[in-house]
Design a protein around this motif. Structure first.
Motif, mmCIF file in Angstrom:
data_model
loop_
_atom_site.group_PDB
_atom_site.id
_atom_site.type_symbol
_atom_site.label_atom_id
_atom_site.label_comp_id
_atom_site.label_asym_id
_atom_site.label_seq_id
_atom_site.Cartn_x
_atom_site.Cartn_y
_atom_site.Cartn_z
ATOM 1 N N GLY A 123 -56.178 3.550 54.120
ATOM 2 C CA GLY A 123 -57.044 4.594 53.305
ATOM 3 C C GLY A 123 -57.738 5.698 54.333
ATOM 4 N N VAL A 124 -58.687 5.204 54.980
ATOM 5 C CA VAL A 124 -59.485 6.143 56.016
ATOM 6 C C VAL A 124 -58.441 6.885 57.125
ATOM 7 C CG1 VAL A 124 -61.324 6.404 57.523
ATOM 8 C CG2 VAL A 124 -61.529 4.688 55.513
ATOM 9 N N ILE A 125 -57.591 6.136 57.660
ATOM 10 C CA ILE A 125 -56.809 6.711 58.879
ATOM 11 C C ILE A 125 -55.804 7.718 58.255
ATOM 12 C CG2 ILE A 125 -55.166 6.319 60.451
ATOM 13 C CD1 ILE A 125 -56.655 3.744 61.146
ATOM 14 N N PRO A 126 -54.996 7.601 57.039
ATOM 15 C CA PRO A 126 -54.134 8.709 56.585
ATOM 16 C C PRO A 126 -54.988 9.855 56.229
ATOM 17 C CG PRO A 126 -53.503 6.427 55.639
ATOM 18 C CD PRO A 126 -54.818 6.126 56.494
ATOM 19 N N VAL A 127 -55.931 9.441 55.360
ATOM 20 C CA VAL A 127 -56.757 10.779 54.879
ATOM 21 C C VAL A 127 -57.280 11.560 55.998
ATOM 22 C CG1 VAL A 127 -58.950 11.421 53.788
ATOM 23 C CG2 VAL A 127 -57.486 9.712 52.903
ATOM 24 N N LEU A 128 -57.896 10.868 57.034
ATOM 25 C CA LEU A 128 -58.240 11.506 58.284
ATOM 26 C C LEU A 128 -57.619 12.291 59.194
ATOM 27 C CD1 LEU A 128 -61.207 9.429 60.014
ATOM 28 C CD2 LEU A 128 -61.602 11.236 58.684
ATOM 29 N N SER A 129 -56.328 11.702 59.176
ATOM 30 C CA SER A 129 -55.109 12.419 59.641
ATOM 31 C C SER A 129 -54.501 13.506 59.048
ATOM 32 C CB SER A 129 -53.781 11.392 59.797
ATOM 33 O OG SER A 129 -54.147 10.329 60.736
ATOM 34 N N ALA A 130 -54.624 13.561 57.677
ATOM 35 C CA ALA A 130 -54.192 14.764 57.032
ATOM 36 C C ALA A 130 -55.316 15.771 57.157
ATOM 37 C CB ALA A 130 -53.995 14.286 55.531
ATOM 38 N N ILE A 131 -56.566 15.549 57.157
ATOM 39 C CA ILE A 131 -57.702 16.641 57.281
ATOM 40 C C ILE A 131 -57.611 17.234 58.581
ATOM 41 C CG2 ILE A 131 -60.063 16.995 57.618
ATOM 42 C CD1 ILE A 131 -60.224 14.659 55.234
ATOM 43 N N ILE A 132 -57.532 16.382 59.556
ATOM 44 C CA ILE A 132 -57.406 16.893 61.020
ATOM 45 C C ILE A 132 -56.297 17.754 61.338
ATOM 46 C CG2 ILE A 132 -57.297 16.148 63.454
ATOM 47 C CD1 ILE A 132 -58.994 13.789 62.731
ATOM 48 N N GLY A 133 -55.137 17.283 60.767
ATOM 49 C CA GLY A 133 -53.789 17.909 60.795
ATOM 50 C C GLY A 133 -53.779 19.374 60.270
ATOM 51 N N SER A 134 -54.468 19.448 59.179
ATOM 52 C CA SER A 134 -54.560 20.795 58.434
ATOM 53 C C SER A 134 -55.603 21.621 59.019
ATOM 54 C CB SER A 134 -54.979 20.515 56.914
ATOM 55 O OG SER A 134 -56.283 20.040 56.797
ATOM 56 N N ILE A 135 -56.658 21.234 59.584
ATOM 57 C CA ILE A 135 -57.524 21.985 60.238
ATOM 58 C C ILE A 135 -56.773 22.470 61.813
ATOM 59 C CG2 ILE A 135 -59.789 21.847 61.665
ATOM 60 C CD1 ILE A 135 -60.686 20.124 59.374
ATOM 61 N N ALA A 136 -56.237 21.651 62.171
ATOM 62 C CA ALA A 136 -55.468 22.016 63.553
ATOM 63 C C ALA A 136 -54.354 23.135 63.305
ATOM 64 C CB ALA A 136 -54.967 20.725 64.379
ATOM 65 N N THR A 137 -53.846 22.877 62.192
ATOM 66 C CA THR A 137 -52.582 23.977 61.806
ATOM 67 C C THR A 137 -53.393 25.228 61.661
ATOM 68 O OG1 THR A 137 -51.447 22.253 60.793
ATOM 69 C CG2 THR A 137 -50.882 24.616 60.217
ATOM 70 N N VAL A 138 -54.549 25.479 60.999
ATOM 71 C CA VAL A 138 -55.128 26.634 60.742
ATOM 72 C C VAL A 138 -55.778 27.120 62.231
ATOM 73 C CG1 VAL A 138 -57.426 27.646 59.829
ATOM 74 C CG2 VAL A 138 -55.814 26.123 58.511
ATOM 75 N N ILE A 139 -56.344 26.425 62.915
ATOM 76 C CA ILE A 139 -56.817 26.749 64.301
ATOM 77 C C ILE A 139 -55.708 27.454 65.127
ATOM 78 C CG2 ILE A 139 -57.852 26.166 66.443
ATOM 79 C CD1 ILE A 139 -59.533 24.095 64.612
ATOM 80 N N PHE A 140 -54.635 26.613 65.398
ATOM 81 C CA PHE A 140 -53.516 26.877 66.039
ATOM 82 C C PHE A 140 -52.943 28.211 65.565
ATOM 83 C CE2 PHE A 140 -53.459 22.512 67.642
ATOM 84 C CZ PHE A 140 -53.838 23.025 68.973
ATOM 85 N N THR A 141 -52.622 28.377 64.248
ATOM 86 C CA THR A 141 -52.226 29.495 63.720
ATOM 87 C C THR A 141 -52.986 30.833 63.929
ATOM 88 O OG1 THR A 141 -51.232 28.325 62.013
ATOM 89 C CG2 THR A 141 -51.329 30.599 61.641
ATOM 90 N N ARG A 142 -54.169 30.568 64.148
ATOM 91 C CA ARG A 142 -55.161 31.888 64.269
ATOM 92 C C ARG A 142 -55.186 31.888 65.965
ATOM 93 N NH1 ARG A 142 -60.187 31.090 60.176
ATOM 94 N NH2 ARG A 142 -58.950 31.484 58.204
ATOM 95 N N ALA A 143 -55.247 31.066 66.493
ATOM 96 C CA ALA A 143 -54.774 31.232 67.994
ATOM 97 C C ALA A 143 -53.743 31.735 68.477
ATOM 98 C CB ALA A 143 -55.057 29.743 68.746
ATOM 99 N N ALA A 144 -52.655 31.660 67.693
ATOM 100 C CA ALA A 144 -51.392 32.291 68.145
ATOM 101 C C ALA A 144 -51.228 33.843 67.569
ATOM 102 C CB ALA A 144 -50.133 31.443 67.462
ATOM 103 N N GLY A 145 -52.259 34.056 66.768
ATOM 104 C CA GLY A 145 -52.183 35.389 66.211
ATOM 105 C C GLY A 145 -50.991 35.754 65.272
ATOM 106 N N SER A 146 -50.669 34.711 64.537
ATOM 107 C CA SER A 146 -49.473 34.851 63.671
ATOM 108 C C SER A 146 -49.743 36.049 62.532
ATOM 109 C CB SER A 146 -49.079 33.602 62.981
ATOM 110 O OG SER A 146 -49.895 33.152 62.269
ATOM 111 N N GLY A 147 -50.917 35.957 62.159
ATOM 112 C CA GLY A 147 -51.520 36.943 61.095
ATOM 113 C C GLY A 147 -51.327 38.199 61.730
ATOM 114 N N LYS A 148 -51.547 38.729 62.971
ATOM 115 C CA LYS A 148 -51.140 39.984 63.572
ATOM 116 C C LYS A 148 -49.597 40.110 63.605
ATOM 117 C CE LYS A 148 -55.308 39.580 66.284
ATOM 118 N NZ LYS A 148 -55.773 39.462 67.588
ATOM 119 N N VAL A 149 -48.816 39.089 63.828
ATOM 120 C CA VAL A 149 -47.357 39.338 64.010
ATOM 121 C C VAL A 149 -46.977 39.621 62.486
ATOM 122 C CG1 VAL A 149 -45.338 37.978 64.358
ATOM 123 C CG2 VAL A 149 -47.311 37.925 66.084
ATOM 124 N N ASP A 150 -47.241 38.908 61.556
ATOM 125 C CA ASP A 150 -47.045 38.996 60.117
ATOM 126 C C ASP A 150 -47.139 40.406 59.715
ATOM 127 O OD1 ASP A 150 -46.083 36.422 60.113
ATOM 128 O OD2 ASP A 150 -47.943 35.661 58.994
#
Length: 101
Positions: free
Chosen positions: A14-41
């Protein structure tokens, strides 16, 4: 072999899969913004909207717009491969430790 306690099952299933999903989604947002993909788009949309460019010019401009982010994503892919392998080793060790208890 000892039976897992209710607390251990809740943590593992229960706890480990939920934390993994939350951390993964936060990391995706952070890395997407760090890569500047919004500017590329935005650049890609502007290139495609501009009717004064020929097809060859658009292809060259799209290549240039994406070139900067390719290096970041290849680095990120290498890092994530390393983290995944290390995480799998740790998960295996944790599961073995819990099984032995």
């Amino acid at each position: 072999m000892a039976e897992q306690s209710k607390r251990e099952r809740i943590i593992l299933f229960g706890v480990i899969p939920v934390l993994s999903a939350i951390i993964g989604s936060i990391a995706t947002v952070i890395f997407t913004r760090a890569a500047g993909s919004g500017k590329v788009d935005d650049a890609v949309v502007e290139i495609l909207r501009n009717q004064s460019y020929s097809a060859a010019d658009k292809a060259k401009l799209l290549t240039l717009a994406n070139a900067d982010s390719d290096h970041f994503w290849s680095l990120l892919s290498s890092m994530m491969t390393f983290v995944t392998v290390a995480g799998m080793i740790l998960a295996w060790a944790l599961a073995d430790w819990i099984r032995k208890r």
